[in-house]
Every structure is written in structure tokens, then in C-alpha cells.
Design a protein around this motif. Structure first.
Motif, PDB file in Angstrom:
ATOM      1  N   GLY A  48       0.805  -1.222   0.000  1.00 62.48           N
ATOM      2  CA  GLY A  48       0.000   0.000   0.000  1.00 62.48           C
ATOM      3  C   GLY A  48       0.830   1.260   0.000  1.00 62.48           C
ATOM      4  N   GLU A  71      -9.061   4.716   4.931  1.00 63.60           N
ATOM      5  CA  GLU A  71      -8.640   5.362   3.684  1.00 63.60           C
ATOM      6  C   GLU A  71      -7.534   4.570   2.998  1.00 63.60           C
ATOM      7  OE1 GLU A  71      -6.946   9.588   1.918  1.00 63.60           O
ATOM      8  OE2 GLU A  71      -7.753   9.529   3.958  1.00 63.60           O
ATOM      9  N   GLY A  74      -8.963   1.890   1.034  1.00 63.56           N
ATOM     10  CA  GLY A  74      -9.850   2.288  -0.059  1.00 63.56           C
ATOM     11  C   GLY A  74     -11.301   2.351   0.308  1.00 63.56           C
ATOM     12  N   HIS A  75     -11.607   2.439   1.589  1.00 64.99           N
ATOM     13  CA  HIS A  75     -13.002   2.517   2.028  1.00 64.99           C
ATOM     14  C   HIS A  75     -13.351   3.943   2.436  1.00 64.99           C
ATOM     15  CE1 HIS A  75     -13.596  -1.816   2.001  1.00 64.99           C
ATOM     16  NE2 HIS A  75     -12.451  -1.957   2.637  1.00 64.99           N
ATOM     17  N   ARG A  91       1.808   7.386   3.131  1.00 66.81           N
ATOM     18  CA  ARG A  91       2.331   7.067   1.793  1.00 66.81           C
ATOM     19  C   ARG A  91       3.449   8.020   1.375  1.00 66.81           C
ATOM     20  NH1 ARG A  91      -3.469   6.960   0.324  1.00 66.81           N
ATOM     21  NH2 ARG A  91      -4.192   4.804   0.298  1.00 66.81           N
TER      22      ARG A  91
END
Length: 212
Positions: A48, A71, A74-75, A91
Motif C-alpha cells: 500500500g 482510507e 480504499g473505504h 504514503r
């Protein structure tokens, strides 16, 4: 981590390491000084993009973990979820982060009833109990002075939180601003102290024995 490596799941598993309070030392655990509310938070998810051993210096709270994980996975983050997502920071992307974090200590065991707001520069503490406090970060076995109602610290100049600026006229504007932020947060989380003193278990037991 060794098990994840052996099972082939290490690259696509989100690993979170954190705790709920600081170390068990005077002015640390059971307190809202930085020694009590500063905790470890490590997040790892190679697939990720959460890699590289980055150290982030922004403010975060444990209530931010859930929206961050949602997040990252991806939700969508539900509107009623407390906290701020730090997925972008994880990230390595630009992240506005938080401008303040909040904490409370409600302990009948230690007779401590405190709330605080902390920014990158300052911390405001409001004490709702007159319990004793340690004078120095490392205690001597004897409890110190009675807690003041309000404490204000410049964490850049005074990271050990030893020099209270609450009575300093030059800090009055900072105190008012942080007081307003703290009150807004206490209302947002429906803090029961806003309705009056919180009865101790001993008080409830005594009243029960009276037949009240």
C-alpha cells in the motif's frame, strides 16, 4: 512479522503498533503531560506504499487510526467517525495533518480529573480535581503541590512542562484561544464533566448504603 514473512502475507498486511498511554513514571501515565499522552505509533503496509522507514513529526491521535486504515484500504470514512486520516502522510505524500490534539484523564484511582489541548507549540491543561501533582518529571516518593486549575506550557522552550505560563499576561491570548478549542472539543465528545463533578464509586457506594 516473522510469521507474516513465512506465510507470504507480509507485503499485503497492514501492521499497526501502538499503545494507550505513556510510560509508568511520575508525570507520565495517569497524567496529560507529554510523558503520559505521547505514545508509539508505527504503521507498515508495503503493497500500500507504507514503507521506507519515514518518521513523521506531525500531531496525531489514536482516534486517527481508524479513519487512516479505512482510507488506506480504499473505504470511505463515515461522517460520524472521530479522528483525522493520515493515509497521505503514511504514503509519503503531503498531509495537512492536525493543528491540535486533545486528551483527558479521568481516574478515581489517582483522583485525577484533567483535560488538555496540545498544539505543536503550546499545551493547555484544565484540572477539575485538586489532587496532588509531582513537581518534577522524576518523583522523589513524596507527592507535590496541589494542581492549579489551569496550566499553560510552551513546549518548544519548556519540553519538560515545568514552567507554567498560565498567569503570564504575555500568554493571555494563547490561553484564551486554547481554552476555546478545549471547550469546543469537550462539547463535541459530550464530556460528562460539563454537567458537574463526576461522582466516584465510593460516593455511589456510600449513597447506596444510605438507601438513597
Amino acid at each position: 512479522l516473522e510469521y507474516l514473512d513465512k506465510s507470504g502475507l507480509a507485503e499485503n498486511t497492514i501492521v499497526v503498533y501502538t499503545v494507550d498511554h505513556g510510560v509508568e513514571l511520575p508525570r507520565c501515565k495517569w497524567e496529560v503531560y507529554d510523558g503520559g499522552i505521547r505514545t508509539a505509533l508505527l504503521i507498515r503496509w508495503p503493497d500500500g506504499g507504507v514503507t521506507g522507514g519515514r518518521v513523521l513529526d506531525g500531531l496525531a491521535s489514536n482516534v486517527d487510526v481508524v479513519p487512516t486504515l479505512l482510507e488506506l484500504a480504499g473505504h470511505p470514512v463515515p461522517a460520524n467517525i472521530q479522528g483525522v486520516s493520515h493515509a497521505a502522510a503514511c504514503r509519503g505524500e503531503r498531509d495537512a495533518g492536525r493543528d491540535a490534539v486533545f486528551a483527558m484523564m479521568h481516574s478515581h484511582y489517582r483522583w485525577v480529573e484533567s483535560r488538555c489541548v496540545r498544539t505543536a507549540r503550546h499545551k493547555l491543561i484544565r484540572n477539575f480535581s485538586p489532587s496532588r501533582q509531582w513537581k518534577h518529571p522524576c518523583g522523589t516518593g513524596v507527592s507535590g503541590r496541589q494542581r492549579p486549575v489551569v496550566e499553560l506550557y510552551d513546549l518548544v522552550a519548556d519540553p519538560a512542562e515545568l514552567h507554567d505560563l498560565a498567569g503570564n499576561a504575555a500568554s493571555a491570548e494563547v490561553l484564551r484561544d486554547l481554552d476555546a478549542r478545549l471547550l469546543d472539543w469537550m462539547r463535541a465528545v459530550n464530556d460528562p464533566i460539563l454537567d458537574g463533578p463526576i461522582p466516584t464509586p465510593y460516593y455511589r457506594a456510600a449513597m447506596s448504603n444510605l438507601g438513597v
